[in-house]
Motif scaffolding. Structure first.
Motif, PDB file in Angstrom:
ATOM      1  N   ASP A   1     -61.726 -41.909  16.315  1.00 61.53           N
ATOM      2  CA  ASP A   1     -62.516 -43.007  15.754  1.00 61.53           C
ATOM      3  C   ASP A   1     -62.094 -44.306  16.440  1.00 61.53           C
ATOM      4  N   THR A   2     -63.061 -45.121  16.817  1.00 57.24           N
ATOM      5  CA  THR A   2     -62.740 -46.387  17.494  1.00 57.24           C
ATOM      6  C   THR A   2     -61.971 -47.336  16.585  1.00 57.24           C
ATOM      7  N   ALA A   3     -62.069 -47.118  15.269  1.00 54.36           N
ATOM      8  CA  ALA A   3     -61.337 -47.981  14.324  1.00 54.36           C
ATOM      9  C   ALA A   3     -59.910 -47.494  14.086  1.00 54.36           C
TER      10      ALA A   3
ATOM     11  N   LEU B   1     -53.415 -43.901  21.995  1.00 50.43           N
ATOM     12  CA  LEU B   1     -53.331 -42.646  22.736  1.00 50.43           C
ATOM     13  C   LEU B   1     -54.342 -42.606  23.884  1.00 50.43           C
ATOM     14  N   MET B   2     -55.510 -43.205  23.675  1.00 47.58           N
ATOM     15  CA  MET B   2     -56.523 -43.209  24.718  1.00 47.58           C
ATOM     16  C   MET B   2     -56.093 -43.988  25.952  1.00 47.58           C
ATOM     17  N   LEU B   3     -55.167 -44.945  25.760  1.00 47.18           N
ATOM     18  CA  LEU B   3     -54.664 -45.708  26.904  1.00 47.18           C
ATOM     19  C   LEU B   3     -53.864 -44.825  27.862  1.00 47.18           C
ATOM     20  N   ALA B   4     -53.397 -43.668  27.372  1.00 47.73           N
ATOM     21  CA  ALA B   4     -52.669 -42.731  28.228  1.00 47.73           C
ATOM     22  C   ALA B   4     -53.625 -41.817  28.999  1.00 47.73           C
ATOM     23  N   ALA B   5     -54.925 -42.028  28.842  1.00 46.07           N
ATOM     24  CA  ALA B   5     -55.976 -41.292  29.565  1.00 46.07           C
ATOM     25  C   ALA B   5     -55.880 -39.785  29.386  1.00 46.07           C
TER      26      ALA B   5
END
Length: 709
Positions: A97-99, A106-110
């Protein structure tokens, strides 16, 4: 661990701890959450698990895997320890969820894959779920040797898929396709293209048109082979019946209402390689309605494929030499880029790269700055150092190049695009290809790549309308020798080698070539083989027994030697395999030697119980093979009913068998016969099996494989 290095993973963990993802949880849950979150920096763990409690009090575990390989290892373990019985995790990837601030970090770790494990609402159940997650983590940590095992590459799975298609093993090919789908090896569109290929090989045309994604497949970027399959499916489903009845009005009405919208959405600018008669007729009907000049030009040399449509087409007006205009180089490049973007074709890609190479520096700069051509040019720039091969000879010349890392991908597409017609009957072309195959034997890398590409080479050869062709026997023989010497002969890719053996036997061999063939098979089989190769061996034995032998003594010695290698593993064979071995050895006049292995009772494989009460129909053009298969099945149990049929067209009895049998088996070499279309039509969704050879052992194998799954 998530991230490329331990330091990077440590930074992720520090940020996650600062976010306090489990704030407000009970002490027991908080301790478990902290322990689970340390998976972020666990080097032995393929990914990261981070528990989170949102503002509404719901709890979940965010799952992230850095690579698809990590995900393929992680998913089954999580399902086993903390699947749907404890959490909401069903193995399907899901975005965060974007919120969710934890998910955002975690998404910054690709990560390559993300998923969510939703936990129950009460503490007791949450504690049980978190402990299960920890056990999953610890299980992977205690088995580091498993993590070092390289997974089967996707390219190898695709090769195996083609290998099974070459010999008609539909169930085996479908199993590979399901693995590619479940392990997310390919995107959904390419999975569907493979499904279309599988259905087309078995001429299951109505199921192709019935696919929910059929309309999307028509507008998607496709390979030329896929386009040919879609066109043939449309023809066989909607047009064949009125066309065969020469119902001109009915054919045109069916085309305009049911087919033409799909044809026009495909944006066909040229005839795709491998187009069958049905596809040509659809292009003829399209030209008939539109008078499309380009289509008329394409059809000019294919009038014999069009039937009565050819008499209705307008005459094509040829442009005079004076009217011809020389296209501007940049316009040529634009057109080439558009075609390469629309169709996934090696030839079109090569043409686009050649067109770009002819531009001046100013023209190239202009093209790079203009949309929509800028990304297209960038894509071709990335391939500038990898000139696509345009034939098997060019592919083989490149096979020893370490930089040719996408060799199997080009082979997979080239089997459908590269010309086969120009090679047949031309001794010069045959010698050139044989020389290229001989050359790769001197290089280990080239030899390995060629061995792995064997199923694609065999599929290419099978495109020959007169396969097997005596003039191409040197190519068949050289490929088989390469496979015999190759490192992959001990792997699962040996089915296509049987196609080459049968092609050589059917084409006819002199005594020397016959001895060479026996030597190659001896090399492939090795000093001993496992149970999984028994049916393959039996199929070869039947092929040799059914074919003419330039040296009968050498054949007898070879077949006795092959069957003798089965003796050590005889005790591990299924009852059906034992019966097949006994029947063949008896035909050769060579009774199996009595040993502890042959004298021991076979394992109770429960085959009799599975066969009991079934009605099995066998369709084969070889009556002797059908009778032998029937005898073998009835020896297992008298409670099975086996009917055989070899009618050359639709009949009342064949229809009754198709409609009423529990299992219907068609021999693969009969699969293109007119009667088989009749069988498929009346079989509906009931079980239809394909036996890969013409012998009885392949029929038994198809039935046993089906009943074992």
């Amino acid at each position: 661990m998530i991230g490329p290095t331990l330091d990077a993973a440590g930074a992720v963990l520090a940020d996650l701890v600062a976010l306090q993802p489990c704030a407000g949880a009970s002490p027991d849950v908080t301790v478990l959450c902290a322990d689970v979150t340390r998976s972020v920096i666990a080097e032995a763990f393929p990914g990261a698990l981070v528990p989170v409690i949102d503002s509404a009090g719901s709890m979940q575990v965010n799952v992230a895997a850095s690579t698809m390989s990590d995900w393929r290892r992680l998913k089954p373990i999580l399902l086993a320890f903390a699947g749907p019985t404890l959490t909401g995790f069903d193995g399907v990837p899901e975005p965060f969820d974007t919120a969710d601030p934890v998910g955002t970090r975690l998404m910054l770790a690709a990560p390559a894959v993300t998923a969510i494990m939703r936990l129950p609402g009460d503490d007791r159940s949450r504690i049980a779920a978190l402990r299960a997650v920890l056990r999953a983590r610890d299980t992977l940590a205690r088995a580091p040797e498993l993590q070092r095992l390289a997974p089967v590459p996707t390219s190898w799975l695709l090769t195996r898929f083609q290998d099974y298609l070459n010999v008609g093993r539909r169930d085996a090919a479908a199993a590979v396709l399901e693995r590619l789908r479940s392990e997310f090896r390919l995107d959904a569109l390419n999975i569907k293209f493979l499904e279309v290929q599988l259905l087309a090989i078995f001429e299951d045309w109505t199921r192709i048109v019935a696919l929910p994604e059929f309309r999307s497949l028509c507008v998607a970027r496709r390979t030329p082979a896929t386009t040919a399959f879609l066109l043939e499916a449309l023809y066989r489903t909607y047009i064949a019946e009125p066309f065969d009845a020469e119902n001109v009005a009915g054919t045109r009405t069916a085309f305009e209402t049911l087919v033409q919208p799909f044809i026009q959405s495909m944006l066909i600018t040229g005839a795709p390689p491998g187009l069958q008669a049905g596809g040509w007729r659809l292009l003829g009907l399209e030209a008939l309605g539109s008078g499309h000049g380009d289509l008329l030009s394409i059809l000019a040399d294919r009038m014999h494929e069009l039937g009565w449509i050819a008499d209705l087409l307008p005459a094509r007006v040829s442009a005079t030499p004076q009217a011809a205009e020389v296209a501007d180089p940049i316009d040529t490049a634009r057109e080439a880029l558009i075609q390469a973007e629309a169709v996934d074709s090696i030839d079109l890609l090569t043409g686009a790269m050649a067109a770009i190479a002819r531009l001046s520096s100013d023209e190239l700069a202009l093209l790079r700055e203009t949309m929509p051509f800028r990304p297209m040019v960038q894509a071709t720039d990335e391939l500038a150092s990898i000139t696509p091969p345009t034939s098997w000879i060019a592919w083989l010349d490149r096979a020893s190049d370490p930089a040719f890392t996408n060799a199997l991908d080009f082979a997979r597409r080239g089997k459908d695009e590269w010309e086969i017609g120009a090679s047949v009957g031309d001794p010069v072309a045959v010698r050139a290809l044989v020389a290229a195959l001989e050359k790769v034997q001197g290089d280990e890398l080239a030899g390995d790549r060629t061995t792995q590409a064997l199923p694609y080479l065999v599929a290419w050869l099978q495109r020959d309308a007169e396969f097997p062709r005596a003039a191409l026997s040197p190519i068949y023989g050289r490929l088989l020798t390469l496979f015999a010497l190759g490192s992959a002969r001990g792997a699962t890719i040996y089915e296509s080698s049987q196609v080459l053996v049968e092609a050589l036997l059917a084409a006819g061999l002199d005594q020397k070539a016959y001895h060479d063939l026996i030597a190659d098979i001896d090399e492939i089989a090795g000093d001993g083989f496992g149970v999984d190769m028994v049916y393959w061996v039996l199929g070869l034995v039947e092929s040799f027994m059914n074919a003419a032998a330039p040296d009968a003594s050498a054949r007898e010695t070879f077949l006795h030697r092959i069957l003798a290698r089965i003796v050590p593993i005889y005790g591990r064979l299924t009852r059906l395999q034992r019966i097949a071995v006994t029947l063949l050895s008896s035909e050769l006049g060579w009774p199996l030697p009595v040993t502890p292995a042959t004298d021991s009772p076979s394992a109770d494989d429960d085959l009799a119980n599975r066969l009991a009460g079934l009605r099995i129909a066998i369709y084969s053009l070889s009556d002797s093979s059908s009778r032998q298969a029937k005898s073998a099945l009835e020896e297992i149990t008298s409670a099975v009913t086996v009917d055989t049929n070899a009618d050359h067209g639709g009949s009342v009895r064949l229809r009754a068998l198709a409609e009423n049998s529990d299992i219907f088996v068609i021999t693969w070499l009969s699969a293109k016969h007119a009667a088989t279309e009749f069988i498929r039509k009346h079989r509906g969704s009931s079980t239809l099996l394909y036996a890969q050879g013409r012998g009885f052992s392949s029929i038994l194998r198809a039935i046993e494989d089906h009943l074992s799954h």
